[in-house]
Design a protein around this motif. Sequence first.
Motif, short mmCIF file in Angstrom:
data_model
loop_
_atom_site.label_atom_id
_atom_site.label_comp_id
_atom_site.label_asym_id
_atom_site.label_seq_id
_atom_site.Cartn_x
_atom_site.Cartn_y
_atom_site.Cartn_z
N UNK A 92 0.87 -1.17 0.00
CA UNK A 92 0.00 0.00 0.00
C UNK A 92 0.91 1.23 0.00
N UNK A 93 0.66 2.14 -0.92
CA UNK A 93 1.47 3.33 -1.07
C UNK A 93 0.75 4.55 -0.52
N UNK A 94 1.49 5.33 0.26
CA UNK A 94 0.97 6.53 0.89
C UNK A 94 1.87 7.71 0.56
N UNK A 95 1.31 8.89 0.60
CA UNK A 95 2.16 10.08 0.55
C UNK A 95 2.01 10.82 1.87
N UNK A 96 3.00 11.59 2.19
CA UNK A 96 2.96 12.44 3.37
C UNK A 96 4.16 13.37 3.34
N UNK A 97 4.21 14.28 4.26
CA UNK A 97 5.37 15.15 4.35
C UNK A 97 6.57 14.32 4.82
N UNK A 98 7.75 14.88 4.63
CA UNK A 98 8.96 14.24 5.11
C UNK A 98 9.73 15.25 5.96
N UNK A 99 9.89 15.02 7.26
CA UNK A 99 9.31 13.88 7.97
C UNK A 99 7.80 14.02 8.10
N UNK A 100 7.13 12.91 8.35
CA UNK A 100 5.68 12.94 8.52
C UNK A 100 5.36 13.69 9.81
N UNK A 101 4.45 14.64 9.70
CA UNK A 101 4.06 15.44 10.85
C UNK A 101 2.54 15.39 11.01
N UNK A 102 2.09 15.75 12.18
CA UNK A 102 0.66 15.63 12.50
C UNK A 102 -0.20 16.56 11.66
N UNK A 103 0.42 17.62 11.11
CA UNK A 103 -0.37 18.56 10.30
C UNK A 103 -0.94 17.90 9.05
N UNK A 104 -0.27 16.83 8.58
CA UNK A 104 -0.75 16.08 7.42
C UNK A 104 -1.35 14.76 7.90
N UNK A 105 -2.61 14.54 7.58
CA UNK A 105 -3.28 13.30 7.97
C UNK A 105 -2.96 12.20 6.98
N UNK A 106 -2.58 11.03 7.49
CA UNK A 106 -2.36 9.90 6.60
C UNK A 106 -3.66 9.57 5.86
N UNK A 107 -3.53 9.35 4.56
CA UNK A 107 -4.69 8.96 3.77
C UNK A 107 -4.90 7.45 3.83
N UNK A 108 -5.80 6.97 3.00
CA UNK A 108 -6.12 5.54 2.94
C UNK A 108 -5.06 4.76 2.17
N UNK A 109 -4.27 5.48 1.39
CA UNK A 109 -3.28 4.80 0.58
C UNK A 109 -3.89 4.21 -0.68
N UNK A 110 -3.03 3.73 -1.54
CA UNK A 110 -3.48 3.07 -2.77
C UNK A 110 -2.71 1.78 -2.94
N UNK A 111 -3.43 0.70 -3.20
CA UNK A 111 -2.81 -0.63 -3.27
C UNK A 111 -2.14 -0.82 -4.62
N UNK A 112 -0.90 -1.27 -4.58
CA UNK A 112 -0.17 -1.67 -5.78
C UNK A 112 0.16 -3.14 -5.65
N UNK A 113 -0.28 -3.91 -6.62
CA UNK A 113 0.00 -5.34 -6.63
C UNK A 113 0.70 -5.70 -7.92
N UNK A 114 1.88 -6.28 -7.79
CA UNK A 114 2.66 -6.68 -8.96
C UNK A 114 2.69 -8.20 -9.00
N UNK A 115 2.02 -8.74 -9.98
CA UNK A 115 1.88 -10.20 -10.04
C UNK A 115 1.52 -10.62 -11.46
#
Length: 116
Positions: A92-115
């Motif tokens: 599952x891939x997510x974006x966020x600030x670097x470093x991750x801080x509380x001001x940015x809420x983690x999203x649901x992410x997006x699933x990547x499946x390589x098969x």
Amino acid sequence: QVQLVESGGGLVQPGGSLTLSCAASGSIFSSYSMGWYRQAPGKQRELVALIERSGTTNYADSVKGRFTISRDNAKNTVYLQMNSLKPEDTAVYYCNSVPAIARFAWGQGTQVTVSS
């Protein structure tokens, strides 16, 4: 709090490509370094790509030469172009600030499946 919404994941065969997008709700997006993280089953979340405010990029060794991170500050969006995908990129891939801080809420992410 800035909301982050990831999209663009899916099922792809080894060697294939995907482009992920992450849209941020706030205009403060441009003031932060942003990154793409991923979390595979049973593993800790890891940072795989980073883009600074200046546009300077950095990558984890595992994706260097295959992934490209970019940003469009006018659209409050960060992208991850993924080429030559491998089964070990499955996560599952997510974006966020670097470093991750509380001001940015983690999203649901997006699933990547390589098969095959």
